[in-house]
Motif scaffolding. Sequence first.
Motif, PDB file in Angstrom:
ATOM      1  N   LYS A  38      -2.405 -25.933 -24.908  1.00 41.52           N
ATOM      2  CA  LYS A  38      -1.672 -26.307 -23.580  1.00 41.52           C
ATOM      3  C   LYS A  38      -0.424 -27.129 -23.869  1.00 41.52           C
ATOM      4  O   LYS A  38      -0.024 -27.305 -24.848  1.00 41.52           O
ATOM      5  CB  LYS A  38      -2.552 -27.207 -22.698  1.00 41.52           C
ATOM      6  N   PRO A  39       0.422 -27.042 -22.903  1.00 44.58           N
ATOM      7  CA  PRO A  39       1.633 -27.783 -23.237  1.00 44.58           C
ATOM      8  C   PRO A  39       1.649 -29.004 -23.849  1.00 44.58           C
ATOM      9  O   PRO A  39       2.379 -29.372 -24.695  1.00 44.58           O
ATOM     10  CB  PRO A  39       2.708 -27.647 -21.745  1.00 44.58           C
ATOM     11  N   THR A  40       0.593 -29.869 -23.615  1.00 41.77           N
ATOM     12  CA  THR A  40       0.713 -31.103 -24.334  1.00 41.77           C
ATOM     13  C   THR A  40      -0.222 -31.158 -25.593  1.00 41.77           C
ATOM     14  O   THR A  40      -0.354 -32.238 -26.209  1.00 41.77           O
ATOM     15  CB  THR A  40       0.119 -32.311 -23.212  1.00 41.77           C
ATOM     16  N   THR A  41      -0.743 -29.992 -26.035  1.00 40.44           N
ATOM     17  CA  THR A  41      -1.467 -29.948 -27.277  1.00 40.44           C
ATOM     18  C   THR A  41      -0.572 -30.544 -28.306  1.00 40.44           C
ATOM     19  O   THR A  41       0.535 -30.022 -28.642  1.00 40.44           O
ATOM     20  CB  THR A  41      -2.048 -28.731 -27.459  1.00 40.44           C
ATOM     21  N   ALA A  42      -0.946 -31.409 -29.337  1.00 34.77           N
ATOM     22  CA  ALA A  42      -0.461 -31.772 -30.530  1.00 34.77           C
ATOM     23  C   ALA A  42      -0.377 -30.687 -31.352  1.00 34.77           C
ATOM     24  O   ALA A  42      -1.712 -30.091 -31.669  1.00 34.77           O
ATOM     25  CB  ALA A  42      -0.951 -32.871 -30.895  1.00 34.77           C
ATOM     26  N   THR A  58       4.565 -31.398 -29.244  1.00 36.19           N
ATOM     27  CA  THR A  58       3.815 -30.930 -28.500  1.00 36.19           C
ATOM     28  C   THR A  58       3.968 -29.334 -28.676  1.00 36.19           C
ATOM     29  O   THR A  58       4.972 -28.892 -28.890  1.00 36.19           O
ATOM     30  CB  THR A  58       3.870 -31.395 -27.187  1.00 36.19           C
ATOM     31  N   TRP A  59       3.226 -28.581 -28.025  1.00 37.88           N
ATOM     32  CA  TRP A  59       3.161 -27.102 -27.753  1.00 37.88           C
ATOM     33  C   TRP A  59       4.432 -26.744 -27.239  1.00 37.88           C
ATOM     34  O   TRP A  59       5.116 -26.061 -27.583  1.00 37.88           O
ATOM     35  CB  TRP A  59       1.851 -26.632 -27.559  1.00 37.88           C
ATOM     36  N   ASP A  60       4.533 -27.670 -26.002  1.00 42.68           N
ATOM     37  CA  ASP A  60       5.766 -27.343 -24.994  1.00 42.68           C
ATOM     38  C   ASP A  60       7.126 -27.677 -25.870  1.00 42.68           C
ATOM     39  O   ASP A  60       7.902 -26.695 -25.496  1.00 42.68           O
ATOM     40  CB  ASP A  60       5.668 -28.248 -23.912  1.00 42.68           C
ATOM     41  N   GLU A  61       7.365 -28.739 -26.413  1.00 39.94           N
ATOM     42  CA  GLU A  61       8.406 -29.081 -27.246  1.00 39.94           C
ATOM     43  C   GLU A  61       8.888 -28.032 -28.405  1.00 39.94           C
ATOM     44  O   GLU A  61      10.038 -27.627 -28.642  1.00 39.94           O
ATOM     45  CB  GLU A  61       8.164 -30.362 -28.097  1.00 39.94           C
ATOM     46  N   TYR A  88       2.074 -34.332 -38.028  1.00 37.15           N
ATOM     47  CA  TYR A  88       2.349 -33.861 -36.528  1.00 37.15           C
ATOM     48  C   TYR A  88       3.840 -33.274 -36.227  1.00 37.15           C
ATOM     49  O   TYR A  88       4.768 -33.904 -36.902  1.00 37.15           O
ATOM     50  CB  TYR A  88       2.262 -35.164 -35.599  1.00 37.15           C
TER      51      TYR A  88
END
Length: 75
Positions: free
Chosen positions: A27-31, A43-46, A40
């Motif tokens: 998801k967009p917030t998934t690390a 996030t997936w969105d970043e 790390y």
Amino acid sequence: MAGDYLDHKLECPFCGVIRLNIPADAKPTTAIRCAECGKYLGTWDELQTDFEQQGGTDGVFRLDNGRIRKLDSSR
């Protein structure tokens, strides 16, 4: 237009490789972590945003289902 190589967030600042460990249900917030060293990366969105800013949607690379593929430069 983007260069021949990706940089920024997709390249791991710890080990220097571009291998992402992306869950199938990201998801967009998934690390997202480096698949090589486990650090790390963001996030997936970043990471998707960074890829697009480097010309990923119309440059020499394409991101498809979490996989980065170099496009034929003659296209």
